[in-house]
Design a protein around this motif. Structure first.
Motif, PDB file in Angstrom:
ATOM      1  N   PHE A  33       0.832  -1.198   0.000  1.00  0.00           N
ATOM      2  CA  PHE A  33       0.000   0.000   0.000  1.00  0.00           C
ATOM      3  C   PHE A  33       0.866   1.248   0.000  1.00  0.00           C
ATOM      4  O   PHE A  33       1.942   1.272   0.597  1.00  0.00           O
ATOM      5  CB  PHE A  33      -0.882   0.038   1.255  1.00  0.00           C
ATOM      6  N   TYR A  35       0.248   5.326   1.043  1.00  0.00           N
ATOM      7  CA  TYR A  35      -0.621   6.321   1.647  1.00  0.00           C
ATOM      8  C   TYR A  35       0.078   7.674   1.567  1.00  0.00           C
ATOM      9  O   TYR A  35       1.304   7.773   1.620  1.00  0.00           O
ATOM     10  CB  TYR A  35      -0.895   5.997   3.120  1.00  0.00           C
ATOM     11  N   GLN A  37       0.295  11.409   3.489  1.00  0.00           N
ATOM     12  CA  GLN A  37      -0.021  12.050   4.760  1.00  0.00           C
ATOM     13  C   GLN A  37       0.518  13.479   4.780  1.00  0.00           C
ATOM     14  O   GLN A  37       1.725  13.703   4.771  1.00  0.00           O
ATOM     15  CB  GLN A  37       0.571  11.259   5.930  1.00  0.00           C
ATOM     16  N   ALA A  42      -4.225  12.821   9.037  1.00  0.00           N
ATOM     17  CA  ALA A  42      -4.252  11.369   8.939  1.00  0.00           C
ATOM     18  C   ALA A  42      -3.802  10.917   7.552  1.00  0.00           C
ATOM     19  O   ALA A  42      -3.971  11.641   6.568  1.00  0.00           O
ATOM     20  CB  ALA A  42      -5.659  10.858   9.210  1.00  0.00           C
ATOM     21  N   PRO A  43      -3.233   9.731   7.444  1.00  0.00           N
ATOM     22  CA  PRO A  43      -2.890   9.185   6.128  1.00  0.00           C
ATOM     23  C   PRO A  43      -4.141   8.925   5.303  1.00  0.00           C
ATOM     24  O   PRO A  43      -5.194   8.562   5.837  1.00  0.00           O
ATOM     25  CB  PRO A  43      -2.194   7.867   6.459  1.00  0.00           C
ATOM     26  N   PHE A  45      -5.415   6.846   1.677  1.00  0.00           N
ATOM     27  CA  PHE A  45      -5.055   5.750   0.782  1.00  0.00           C
ATOM     28  C   PHE A  45      -4.789   6.262  -0.629  1.00  0.00           C
ATOM     29  O   PHE A  45      -5.545   7.068  -1.171  1.00  0.00           O
ATOM     30  CB  PHE A  45      -6.220   4.752   0.766  1.00  0.00           C
ATOM     31  N   LEU A  87       3.814   7.126   2.654  1.00  0.00           N
ATOM     32  CA  LEU A  87       4.060   5.955   3.490  1.00  0.00           C
ATOM     33  C   LEU A  87       3.854   4.679   2.683  1.00  0.00           C
ATOM     34  O   LEU A  87       2.826   4.513   2.032  1.00  0.00           O
ATOM     35  CB  LEU A  87       3.102   5.942   4.690  1.00  0.00           C
ATOM     36  N   LEU A  97      -0.390  -4.985   8.805  1.00  0.00           N
ATOM     37  CA  LEU A  97       0.363  -4.016   8.011  1.00  0.00           C
ATOM     38  C   LEU A  97       1.674  -3.660   8.697  1.00  0.00           C
ATOM     39  O   LEU A  97       1.692  -3.324   9.878  1.00  0.00           O
ATOM     40  CB  LEU A  97      -0.468  -2.752   7.800  1.00  0.00           C
ATOM     41  N   TRP A  99       4.694  -0.953   8.431  1.00  0.00           N
ATOM     42  CA  TRP A  99       4.824   0.388   7.861  1.00  0.00           C
ATOM     43  C   TRP A  99       6.272   0.823   7.734  1.00  0.00           C
ATOM     44  O   TRP A  99       7.080   0.603   8.640  1.00  0.00           O
ATOM     45  CB  TRP A  99       4.098   1.402   8.743  1.00  0.00           C
ATOM     46  N   GLY A 100       6.576   1.491   6.616  1.00  0.00           N
ATOM     47  CA  GLY A 100       7.830   2.207   6.509  1.00  0.00           C
ATOM     48  C   GLY A 100       7.738   3.529   7.270  1.00  0.00           C
ATOM     49  O   GLY A 100       6.649   3.943   7.681  1.00  0.00           O
ATOM     50  N   ALA A 101       8.887   4.184   7.437  1.00  0.00           N
ATOM     51  CA  ALA A 101       8.933   5.442   8.197  1.00  0.00           C
ATOM     52  C   ALA A 101       8.404   6.623   7.399  1.00  0.00           C
ATOM     53  O   ALA A 101       8.185   7.695   7.961  1.00  0.00           O
ATOM     54  CB  ALA A 101      10.352   5.722   8.663  1.00  0.00           C
TER      55      ALA A 101
ATOM     56  N   GLN B  41       9.525   7.820  12.337  1.00  0.00           N
ATOM     57  CA  GLN B  41       9.230   6.389  12.487  1.00  0.00           C
ATOM     58  C   GLN B  41       7.945   6.038  11.765  1.00  0.00           C
ATOM     59  O   GLN B  41       7.072   6.881  11.579  1.00  0.00           O
ATOM     60  CB  GLN B  41       9.097   6.028  13.965  1.00  0.00           C
ATOM     61  N   GLY B  42       7.838   4.781  11.390  1.00  0.00           N
ATOM     62  CA  GLY B  42       6.600   4.313  10.808  1.00  0.00           C
ATOM     63  C   GLY B  42       5.507   4.199  11.851  1.00  0.00           C
ATOM     64  O   GLY B  42       5.766   4.286  13.054  1.00  0.00           O
ATOM     65  N   GLY B 105      -8.963   8.077  11.315  1.00  0.00           N
ATOM     66  CA  GLY B 105      -9.484   9.280  11.923  1.00  0.00           C
ATOM     67  C   GLY B 105      -8.476  10.403  11.759  1.00  0.00           C
ATOM     68  O   GLY B 105      -7.372  10.203  11.236  1.00  0.00           O
TER      69      GLY B 105
END
Lengths: 109, 113
Positions: A33, A35, A37, A42-43, A45, A87, A97, A99-101, B41-42, B105
């Motif tokens: 995925f 995203y 941000q 918020a992120p 999609f 992201l 999931l 996640w990368g940084a 950071q993720g 959110g």
């Protein structure tokens, strides 16, 4: 361990094209995925790839190579509003999931 | 409109106090998640719930607690046991189609004074 790598920061010029890379090593793979941000928000999609190849959606495209553990997000005709963090996240064999940084993209006029 | 609502957006807390962050969704999603985001950071998973009255610890559950008494609601309590609680907290939900698209959110920014 599981790991997602992407560049910390990139700079590009308005109107240009930029490619943000993501490499991953995870326990299993059930999709990748991207995203977007914006700072303090918020992120949201952008794309989902589960099969190899390129998925195009307007100015944004996402590519996946499962054999190489590699993806990229391609942004064309950059606009100032594209300044954001991008992201990369991989869904592992447990459907969780990882996640990368994130890659902070700075667009200059 | 369907979506996820987090509150409060900004919260300040003194050390030693518990605080609860609210998360409500009207998307009829079964799965809900709490993430913590720190600079550089993720997203890190705190807790998740796939069904009412059931939840599982994520990678960084220590110092946090949750409940899932209703499908729509998944509140997060940051307890005094959490040593470094200042962060941006994100609640998310997803359907059961395993495409994994998360709906987030707006986030809650907690600052410990």
């Amino acid at each position: 361990g599981q790991n997602i790598d992407q560049p910390t920061e990139m700079t590009a010029t308005e109107g240009a094209i930029v490619q943000i890379n993501c490499t991953y090593q995870t326990s299993g793979f059930n999709g990748l995925f991207w995203y977007q941000q914006h700072a303090g928000e918020a992120p949201t999609f952008l794309s989902y790839n589960v099969l190899d190849g390129l998925e195009e959606k307007g100015r944004f495209s996402s590519f996946l190579s499962r054999s190489k553990g590699y993806s990229y997000l391609l942004l064309k005709e950059l606009q100032m509003k594209d300044s954001a963090s991008y992201l990369c996240a991989v869904m592992d064999s447990n459907y969780q999931l990882i996640w990368g940084a994130g890659t902070k993209l700075i667009i200059k006029p | 409109d369907g979506g996820i609502t987090q509150s409060p957006k900004y919260l300040f807390r003194k050390e030693g106090q518990n605080v609860t962050l609210s998360c409500e969704q009207n998307l009829n999603h079964d799965a809900m998640y709490w993430y913590r985001q720190d600079p550089g950071q993720g997203l890190r998973l705190i807790y998740y719930s796939q069904i009412v009255n059931d939840f599982q610890k994520g990678d960084i559950a220590e110092g946090y607690s949750v409940s899932r008494e209703k499908k729509e609601s998944f509140p997060l309590t940051v307890t005094s046991a959490q040593k470094n609680p200042t962060a941006f907290y994100l609640c998310a939900s997803t359907g059961q189609d395993h495409t994994g698209e998360l709906f987030f959110g707006e986030g809650s920014r907690l600052t410990v004074l």
